[in-house]
Design a protein around this motif. Structure first.
Motif, PDB file in Angstrom:
ATOM      1  N   GLU A 153       0.830  -1.208   0.000  1.00 31.12           N
ATOM      2  CA  GLU A 153       0.000   0.000   0.000  1.00 31.12           C
ATOM      3  C   GLU A 153       0.864   1.258   0.000  1.00 31.12           C
ATOM      4  O   GLU A 153       0.547   2.245  -0.671  1.00 31.12           O
ATOM      5  CB  GLU A 153      -0.927  -0.001   1.217  1.00 31.12           C
ATOM      6  N   ARG A 173       2.065   1.759  -3.451  1.00 28.93           N
ATOM      7  CA  ARG A 173       0.975   2.265  -4.302  1.00 28.93           C
ATOM      8  C   ARG A 173       0.778   3.760  -4.085  1.00 28.93           C
ATOM      9  O   ARG A 173       0.576   4.518  -5.042  1.00 28.93           O
ATOM     10  CB  ARG A 173      -0.316   1.520  -3.989  1.00 28.93           C
ATOM     11  N   GLN A 174       0.875   4.185  -2.823  1.00 28.61           N
ATOM     12  CA  GLN A 174       0.684   5.602  -2.524  1.00 28.61           C
ATOM     13  C   GLN A 174       1.852   6.457  -3.018  1.00 28.61           C
ATOM     14  O   GLN A 174       1.662   7.612  -3.393  1.00 28.61           O
ATOM     15  CB  GLN A 174       0.511   5.792  -1.010  1.00 28.61           C
ATOM     16  N   GLN A 175       3.060   5.907  -2.983  1.00 30.98           N
ATOM     17  CA  GLN A 175       4.261   6.694  -3.303  1.00 30.98           C
ATOM     18  C   GLN A 175       4.896   6.259  -4.620  1.00 30.98           C
ATOM     19  O   GLN A 175       6.106   6.357  -4.804  1.00 30.98           O
ATOM     20  CB  GLN A 175       5.283   6.549  -2.164  1.00 30.98           C
ATOM     21  N   ARG A 213       4.588  12.121  -1.835  1.00 29.15           N
ATOM     22  CA  ARG A 213       3.271  12.617  -1.431  1.00 29.15           C
ATOM     23  C   ARG A 213       3.146  12.654   0.090  1.00 29.15           C
ATOM     24  O   ARG A 213       3.743  11.842   0.786  1.00 29.15           O
ATOM     25  CB  ARG A 213       2.167  11.707  -1.983  1.00 29.15           C
ATOM     26  N   LEU A 235       1.686  11.612   3.480  1.00 33.96           N
ATOM     27  CA  LEU A 235       1.088  10.330   3.837  1.00 33.96           C
ATOM     28  C   LEU A 235       1.135  10.166   5.345  1.00 33.96           C
ATOM     29  O   LEU A 235       2.103  10.568   5.994  1.00 33.96           O
ATOM     30  CB  LEU A 235       1.862   9.179   3.160  1.00 33.96           C
ATOM     31  N   THR A 241      -4.191   6.935   6.639  1.00 36.25           N
ATOM     32  CA  THR A 241      -4.504   6.686   5.232  1.00 36.25           C
ATOM     33  C   THR A 241      -4.187   5.249   4.846  1.00 36.25           C
ATOM     34  O   THR A 241      -4.991   4.567   4.202  1.00 36.25           O
ATOM     35  CB  THR A 241      -3.706   7.655   4.344  1.00 36.25           C
ATOM     36  N   VAL A 242      -3.019   4.769   5.250  1.00 37.59           N
ATOM     37  CA  VAL A 242      -2.631   3.399   4.928  1.00 37.59           C
ATOM     38  C   VAL A 242      -3.517   2.405   5.674  1.00 37.59           C
ATOM     39  O   VAL A 242      -3.958   1.393   5.108  1.00 37.59           O
ATOM     40  CB  VAL A 242      -1.150   3.164   5.269  1.00 37.59           C
TER      41      VAL A 242
END
Length: 505
Positions: A369, A372-374, A386, A388, A392-393
């Motif tokens: 995850e 995916r976010q970064q 970004r 974070l 959120t995770v």
């Protein structure tokens, strides 16, 4: 009216069993700590053994329960549009051992005198002669067979000291750090040895004659003084310079010339002499081996697009519950106490194997995850990191924030851009001036550093106010005190000090 009475009440509460406590503990251990824990369990529990199978070795007829089951799911590759589905599918297959963890837990995100920043002196720890390695230095660095302490102890043995003075010398040597500095208080050492302070000082004076010159000094000025005395270059002006190294660090040459009573030419010669010395006389000797960071997760580009996230199988302990041995021992139990003893060990072994398997899956899920976010950071660099946070995770993978916090503690990921701790990817958000997407604090720090690094080429020193203006023009809403905080965190001097450094150069 006061009185006693019995009441029956029904309520909900969280009971953390010893097994759950163990699972939580395993989750936050680093791979080194986990290996030590597993070794201790192998010694304590006779029903546990390591899985020594390699490659495609044939499976036994009765395969014991093993953490190797997790290898079937130790890899997760995805593209940006399938990452969420993969994480949800994994979460649906496995119960989260840590879902009931206690809420509200969070984990928060050597410098010696010899390491002070001084003009032209910052590279002394790497070379001894102003950037040129002396003869024999390369051979000594290659061998690394003798340590500084062994070298000093050998000299103490041949220094002609009495038995009691030799004992004092060995005690002083034990207080020397890797840089060659004496880090113990002489008064404390004298009190511990039951002798006078004058005697300890006399033995230290003898030790100051040991090689390398300057070893066992108590400060940088004393270390440099010993080297200048050996070169017969120590005089009142140089003594004054050593007592004002803070002015030299600030590049305050006018104040330094005034304090030493010399002109610009003499000052330049004195500084050149200092550059020929070394503030870390023990740096050329072998010391403790630095522990290499072993990543828990590998991230590689996927030929199909996106990123492939894999667990590092070298850091995953593979344990087996020996069911055959358990059957033999259980059959030999003669009473209920023996049976309970064997059953307890079997339950602990099974739970440990299950906990290790779930730990691996949880780390993979959280790391996937985060990737995916970064993904923009992995593709384009730190400026695209970004904002974070744990929440959120946690919401994306259906876990509690405390679980994500434990997973990201002391865990490292190897990416095409280097090895990072998982907590590196959690950064605060800095709002945009135009109301657009927020900026990561780490990316803003990177921009500030890039602007200051470009000053040497441009010759134009940027003040904190000017940096704020440039960032505001780029759409980053930031205050001057925040810029100053980031600059200090990066150990970058103020604009006045940087201007002096440019003039000094």
């Amino acid at each position: 009216m006061l009185g006693q009475r019995l009441e029956v009440r029904q309520g909900q509460g969280l009971v953390i069993t010893p097994q759950l406590q163990q699972a939580i503990k395993l989750l936050q251990l680093s791979n080194l700590e986990l290996d030590a824990f597993v070794e201790a369990e192998l010694e304590r529990n006779p029903l546990l053994s390591r899985d020594e199978a390699e490659g495609d070795a044939p499976e036994p007829a009765e395969r014991p329960e093993s953490t190797a089951e997790s290898t079937a799911e130790s890899e997760l590759s995805f593209s940006d549009d399938r990452a969420g589905e993969a994480a949800q599918a994994m979460d649906a297959r496995d119960d989260d051992l840590y879902g009931d963890a206690a809420p509200g837990e969070r984990t928060g995100d050597r410098a010696t005198d010899a390491a002070i920043e001084q003009p032209g002196l910052s590279d002394w720890s790497r070379t001894r002669q102003g950037g040129v390695a002396p003869e024999g230095e390369g051979e000594r660095n290659e061998q690394r067979e003798i340590t500084l302490w062994e070298h000093l102890q050998a000299q103490a043995s041949s220094a002609g000291l009495s038995a009691s003075d030799h004992a004092i010398a060995l005690t002083l040597i034990d207080a020397v750090d890797e840089g060659g500095y004496l880090r113990g208080e002489l008064a404390e050492i004298a009190d511990r040895l039951g002798c006078g302070l004058e005697r300890v000082e006399a033995v230290l004076a003898v030790c100051h004659g040991f090689e390398p010159t300057g070893v066992m000094a108590r400060s940088v000025p004393e270390c440099l003084k010993l080297q200048l005395i050996e070169r017969n270059r120590f005089d009142p002006a140089m003594d004054c310079l050593l007592n004002n190294l803070d002015l030299l660090a600030k590049r305050d040459l006018p104040g330094l010339r005034k304090a030493c009573g010399v002109d610009a030419e003499d000052m330049a010669e004195m500084i050149a002499e200092l550059k020929a010395l070394t503030p870390r006389p023990g740096a050329g000797f072998g010391g403790e081996t630095a522990q290499t960071v072993i990543p828990d997760v590998h991230v590689r580009p996927d030929p199909a697009g996106g990123w492939r996230v894999e667990l590092n199988s070298d850091t995953l302990p593979r344990l087996l519950v020996d069911k055959r041995y358990h059957g033999v021992v259980a059959a030999g139990a003669r009473n209920e106490t023996d049976k309970a003893f064997v059953a307890d060990f079997a339950a602990q072994a099974n739970w440990l194997v299950k906990s290790l398997d779930q730990r691996a899956k949880t780390i993979l899920k959280v790391a996937s995850e985060i990737v995916r976010q970064q993904d923009a950071f992995l593709a384009f660099g730190v400026e695209f990191l970004r904002p974070l946070n744990l929440k959120t995770v946690a919401e994306a993978i259906g876990m509690h924030e405390s679980t994500v916090s434990r997973v990201t503690s002391n865990k490292y990921v190897a990416t095409p851009r280097g090895v990072f701790e998982l907590k590196f990817f959690f950064t605060a958000a800095i709002q945009a001036t135009d109301g657009g997407a927020a900026h990561s604090a780490e990316s803003v720090r990177s921009r500030i550093k890039a602007m200051i690094d470009a000053e040497a080429a441009d010759g134009d020193v940027l003040s904190d106010d000017r940096i704020v203006e440039i960032l505001n023009e780029a759409g980053i809403d930031i205050a001057r005190r925040t810029v100053a905080k980031y600059r200090e965190a990066l150990r970058i001097p103020s604009s006045i000090q940087r201007k002096r450094m440019l003039n000094f150069a």
